[in-house]
Design a protein around this motif. Sequence first.
Motif, PDB file in Angstrom:
ATOM      1  N   LEU A 180       0.914  -1.144   0.160  1.00 14.67           N
ATOM      2  CA  LEU A 180       0.176   0.012   0.019  1.00 14.67           C
ATOM      3  C   LEU A 180       0.886   1.236   0.015  1.00 14.67           C
ATOM      4  O   LEU A 180       1.865   1.330   0.731  1.00 14.67           O
ATOM      5  CB  LEU A 180      -0.791   0.059   1.213  1.00 14.67           C
ATOM      6  CG  LEU A 180      -1.742   1.440   1.507  1.00 14.67           C
ATOM      7  CD1 LEU A 180      -2.852   1.216   0.214  1.00 14.67           C
ATOM      8  CD2 LEU A 180      -2.318   1.169   2.876  1.00 14.67           C
ATOM      9  N   ALA A 181       0.595   2.233  -1.109  1.00 14.05           N
ATOM     10  CA  ALA A 181       1.320   3.452  -1.141  1.00 14.05           C
ATOM     11  C   ALA A 181       0.368   4.526  -1.644  1.00 14.05           C
ATOM     12  O   ALA A 181      -0.493   4.111  -2.066  1.00 14.05           O
ATOM     13  CB  ALA A 181       2.637   3.050  -1.882  1.00 14.05           C
TER      14      ALA A 181
ATOM     15  N   SER B 121       3.310   9.110   6.780  1.00 15.32           N
ATOM     16  CA  SER B 121       3.112   7.925   7.347  1.00 15.32           C
ATOM     17  C   SER B 121       4.288   7.645   8.114  1.00 15.32           C
ATOM     18  O   SER B 121       4.213   6.859   9.203  1.00 15.32           O
ATOM     19  CB  SER B 121       3.107   7.040   6.026  1.00 15.32           C
ATOM     20  OG  SER B 121       1.783   7.156   5.606  1.00 15.32           O
ATOM     21  N   ARG B 122       5.430   7.742   7.866  1.00  8.25           N
ATOM     22  CA  ARG B 122       6.716   7.753   8.483  1.00  8.25           C
ATOM     23  C   ARG B 122       6.878   8.257   9.845  1.00  8.25           C
ATOM     24  O   ARG B 122       6.995   7.554  11.001  1.00  8.25           O
ATOM     25  CB  ARG B 122       7.969   8.209   7.671  1.00  8.25           C
ATOM     26  CG  ARG B 122       9.286   7.548   8.292  1.00  8.25           C
ATOM     27  CD  ARG B 122      10.461   8.290   7.644  1.00  8.25           C
ATOM     28  NE  ARG B 122      11.363   7.657   7.876  1.00  8.25           N
ATOM     29  CZ  ARG B 122      12.703   7.995   7.714  1.00  8.25           C
ATOM     30  NH1 ARG B 122      12.891   9.027   6.745  1.00  8.25           N
ATOM     31  NH2 ARG B 122      14.082   7.240   7.969  1.00  8.25           N
ATOM     32  N   ASP B 123       6.026   9.571  10.025  1.00 12.60           N
ATOM     33  CA  ASP B 123       5.887  10.199  11.415  1.00 12.60           C
ATOM     34  C   ASP B 123       5.226   9.432  12.454  1.00 12.60           C
ATOM     35  O   ASP B 123       5.305   9.378  13.286  1.00 12.60           O
ATOM     36  CB  ASP B 123       5.490  11.595  10.958  1.00 12.60           C
ATOM     37  CG  ASP B 123       6.431  12.422  10.210  1.00 12.60           C
ATOM     38  OD1 ASP B 123       7.496  12.384  10.210  1.00 12.60           O
ATOM     39  OD2 ASP B 123       5.733  12.965   9.361  1.00 12.60           O
ATOM     40  N   LEU B 124       3.881   8.761  11.584  1.00 12.24           N
ATOM     41  CA  LEU B 124       3.003   8.282  12.507  1.00 12.24           C
ATOM     42  C   LEU B 124       3.631   6.984  13.045  1.00 12.24           C
ATOM     43  O   LEU B 124       3.436   6.845  14.104  1.00 12.24           O
ATOM     44  CB  LEU B 124       1.678   8.088  11.629  1.00 12.24           C
ATOM     45  CG  LEU B 124       0.421   7.092  12.433  1.00 12.24           C
ATOM     46  CD1 LEU B 124       0.179   7.962  13.648  1.00 12.24           C
ATOM     47  CD2 LEU B 124      -0.509   6.728  11.549  1.00 12.24           C
ATOM     48  N   VAL B 125       4.162   6.180  12.193  1.00  8.85           N
ATOM     49  CA  VAL B 125       4.896   5.054  12.575  1.00  8.85           C
ATOM     50  C   VAL B 125       5.781   5.203  13.603  1.00  8.85           C
ATOM     51  O   VAL B 125       5.828   4.520  14.566  1.00  8.85           O
ATOM     52  CB  VAL B 125       5.305   4.299  11.284  1.00  8.85           C
ATOM     53  CG1 VAL B 125       6.577   3.138  11.690  1.00  8.85           C
ATOM     54  CG2 VAL B 125       4.414   3.632  10.433  1.00  8.85           C
ATOM     55  N   ARG B 126       6.545   6.041  13.635  1.00  3.83           N
ATOM     56  CA  ARG B 126       7.276   6.599  14.577  1.00  3.83           C
ATOM     57  C   ARG B 126       6.746   6.791  15.999  1.00  3.83           C
ATOM     58  O   ARG B 126       7.044   6.452  17.208  1.00  3.83           O
ATOM     59  CB  ARG B 126       8.484   7.510  14.261  1.00  3.83           C
ATOM     60  CG  ARG B 126       9.415   7.295  13.027  1.00  3.83           C
ATOM     61  CD  ARG B 126      10.380   8.357  12.730  1.00  3.83           C
ATOM     62  NE  ARG B 126      11.428   7.994  11.950  1.00  3.83           N
ATOM     63  CZ  ARG B 126      12.122   8.851  11.396  1.00  3.83           C
ATOM     64  NH1 ARG B 126      12.125  10.094  11.657  1.00  3.83           N
ATOM     65  NH2 ARG B 126      13.280   8.405  10.589  1.00  3.83           N
ATOM     66  N   ALA B 127       5.737   7.602  15.929  1.00  4.69           N
ATOM     67  CA  ALA B 127       4.833   8.020  16.817  1.00  4.69           C
ATOM     68  C   ALA B 127       4.248   6.842  17.674  1.00  4.69           C
ATOM     69  O   ALA B 127       4.003   6.793  18.991  1.00  4.69           O
ATOM     70  CB  ALA B 127       3.793   8.992  16.498  1.00  4.69           C
ATOM     71  N   LEU B 128       3.781   5.758  16.810  1.00  5.03           N
ATOM     72  CA  LEU B 128       3.189   4.557  17.344  1.00  5.03           C
ATOM     73  C   LEU B 128       4.092   3.551  17.946  1.00  5.03           C
ATOM     74  O   LEU B 128       3.778   2.570  18.663  1.00  5.03           O
ATOM     75  CB  LEU B 128       2.045   3.934  16.239  1.00  5.03           C
ATOM     76  CG  LEU B 128       1.105   4.668  15.648  1.00  5.03           C
ATOM     77  CD1 LEU B 128       0.259   4.023  14.689  1.00  5.03           C
ATOM     78  CD2 LEU B 128       0.166   5.071  16.847  1.00  5.03           C
TER      79      LEU B 128
ATOM     80  N   GLU C 169      12.310   7.413   2.139  1.00  5.22           N
ATOM     81  CA  GLU C 169      13.689   8.598   1.966  1.00  5.22           C
ATOM     82  C   GLU C 169      15.136   7.634   2.084  1.00  5.22           C
ATOM     83  O   GLU C 169      15.969   7.802   1.414  1.00  5.22           O
ATOM     84  CB  GLU C 169      13.642   9.456   3.280  1.00  5.22           C
ATOM     85  CG  GLU C 169      12.567  10.388   3.164  1.00  5.22           C
ATOM     86  CD  GLU C 169      11.140  10.084   3.764  1.00  5.22           C
ATOM     87  OE1 GLU C 169      10.445  11.033   3.938  1.00  5.22           O
ATOM     88  OE2 GLU C 169      11.053   8.805   3.948  1.00  5.22           O
ATOM     89  N   PRO C 170      14.925   6.476   3.124  1.00  8.45           N
ATOM     90  CA  PRO C 170      16.457   5.954   3.257  1.00  8.45           C
ATOM     91  C   PRO C 170      16.873   4.998   1.750  1.00  8.45           C
ATOM     92  O   PRO C 170      17.936   4.778   1.718  1.00  8.45           O
ATOM     93  CB  PRO C 170      16.053   4.926   4.456  1.00  8.45           C
ATOM     94  CG  PRO C 170      15.034   5.444   5.182  1.00  8.45           C
ATOM     95  CD  PRO C 170      14.152   6.201   4.193  1.00  8.45           C
ATOM     96  N   GLU C 171      15.614   4.713   1.310  1.00  3.94           N
ATOM     97  CA  GLU C 171      15.970   4.113   0.079  1.00  3.94           C
ATOM     98  C   GLU C 171      16.298   4.770  -1.267  1.00  3.94           C
ATOM     99  O   GLU C 171      16.931   4.513  -2.204  1.00  3.94           O
ATOM    100  CB  GLU C 171      14.597   3.156  -0.548  1.00  3.94           C
ATOM    101  CG  GLU C 171      13.868   2.437   0.565  1.00  3.94           C
ATOM    102  CD  GLU C 171      15.089   1.380   1.104  1.00  3.94           C
ATOM    103  OE1 GLU C 171      15.753   0.745   0.273  1.00  3.94           O
ATOM    104  OE2 GLU C 171      15.072   1.189   2.452  1.00  3.94           O
TER     105      GLU C 171
ATOM    106  N   LYS D  49       3.261  -1.323   4.058  1.00  8.36           N
ATOM    107  CA  LYS D  49       2.917   0.234   4.008  1.00  8.36           C
ATOM    108  C   LYS D  49       4.289   0.819   3.587  1.00  8.36           C
ATOM    109  O   LYS D  49       5.115   0.830   4.264  1.00  8.36           O
ATOM    110  CB  LYS D  49       2.330   0.570   5.230  1.00  8.36           C
ATOM    111  CG  LYS D  49       2.020   2.188   5.049  1.00  8.36           C
ATOM    112  CD  LYS D  49       0.978   2.382   3.980  1.00  8.36           C
ATOM    113  CE  LYS D  49       0.684   3.845   3.739  1.00  8.36           C
ATOM    114  NZ  LYS D  49       1.572   4.698   3.042  1.00  8.36           N
ATOM    115  N   VAL D  50       4.121   1.600   2.339  1.00  9.05           N
ATOM    116  CA  VAL D  50       5.485   2.172   2.113  1.00  9.05           C
ATOM    117  C   VAL D  50       4.880   3.629   2.294  1.00  9.05           C
ATOM    118  O   VAL D  50       3.922   4.108   1.645  1.00  9.05           O
ATOM    119  CB  VAL D  50       5.798   1.962   0.699  1.00  9.05           C
ATOM    120  CG1 VAL D  50       6.761   2.920   0.211  1.00  9.05           C
ATOM    121  CG2 VAL D  50       6.162   0.421   0.236  1.00  9.05           C
ATOM    122  N   GLY D  51       5.807   4.518   3.027  1.00  9.44           N
ATOM    123  CA  GLY D  51       5.272   5.769   3.171  1.00  9.44           C
ATOM    124  C   GLY D  51       6.520   6.701   3.497  1.00  9.44           C
ATOM    125  O   GLY D  51       7.728   6.290   3.400  1.00  9.44           O
ATOM    126  N   SER D  52       6.379   7.930   3.664  1.00  9.93           N
ATOM    127  CA  SER D  52       7.469   9.118   3.880  1.00  9.93           C
ATOM    128  C   SER D  52       7.223  10.140   5.120  1.00  9.93           C
ATOM    129  O   SER D  52       5.939  10.110   5.511  1.00  9.93           O
ATOM    130  CB  SER D  52       7.858   9.976   2.496  1.00  9.93           C
ATOM    131  OG  SER D  52       6.550  10.390   2.145  1.00  9.93           O
TER     132      SER D  52
END
Length: 338
Positions: A76-77, A118-125, A151-153, A106-109
């Motif tokens: 999912l992206a 999405s990346r911010d949320l994953v870190r917050a969770l 981003e890291p990719e 899930k792929v996100g940034s």
Amino acid sequence: MGDDVRPAELGAACDAIRDLPAPTRDVVFGSILTAVTVRGPVADEVEALLRSALAMDARAAQEHVGGEGPHPVLLLAGSGKKGFRTPNISTPAALVAAAVGARVIKVGSAATSSALGSRDLVRALGLREARTADEVRADMAARRFAFVAVEPEIPALDSVYGGRFHAPNPFSFGLAPLASPVRGDVTVFGLAHPRVDVAAEVLRRFGMGEVEVVSTRLPSGHYLDEIGLAGDLHACAVRGGAAGPVEVRALGTEVAVGAVEAAPAAPCGPAEAADRTAELLAGGGLEGHRALVAVNSAFLLVRAGLADTLVEGRELAEDALRSGSVLKSEAFAATGGV
């Protein structure tokens, strides 16, 4: 000016941009991407620009994750850059679908135009980012959910592109799923633009044989890179390596939620956005946010073969959300949850 610029010339221009100094590089890069978008995205041009952009980084071929079990692995992206702030939808939708039984990558940034990426949320969770195919497989085996940050990719591309564009552009038509180190059995891609056929064709050309591209035009005229609660749904699928026609239909009874607004009010900032999502996954949250997440979870459940209709899938998703069972599911096992 109406000149016919060949796709190969656009790709060569993208290659040359890397050697320009800032801010000249930003102006030229922005001009090229904006011109292609305003004239109207064409698959040949989008493909050429994406191939050039992805070549900025030395990347291994994407590995396939899936192929076993009765239900497909969904990747999912979304395009982001919808110009209309909403609470985060796709990541909680993926977590809910995983809690019900789907397998979702899930792929996100991080956020650019939204309050919370999405990346911010994953870190917050408190969830981890998977960087390799083995890590994705391990997370899928343990939790049926894995998150991959964009981003890291693509660090070289991100240095010239990341955070600079707040509206749809040619990269919006497929960069996120193409930057992932892995592919699933089915790619589900949300696009904040009506040309879902261009995104489907581009992803097909990059070798994705099973794709679902969706976009919602709200009554206000804004486009969402997910399924909304009102307006028109634009969809285009790739099945067996062949792209189908664009289907446009009014969002009706399958997503009807009474008096809930088409889109809930945007959060004031990233902290509020993260808190809202945590509350939602714990069984609370805003009614409109829950409805949006449930509808998008329903689509994933249907594509995964765990529900026959959006109505059935929405009921499963809403049950999981209202019970607060998402945070207690395998999706949060061994991570500490929120």
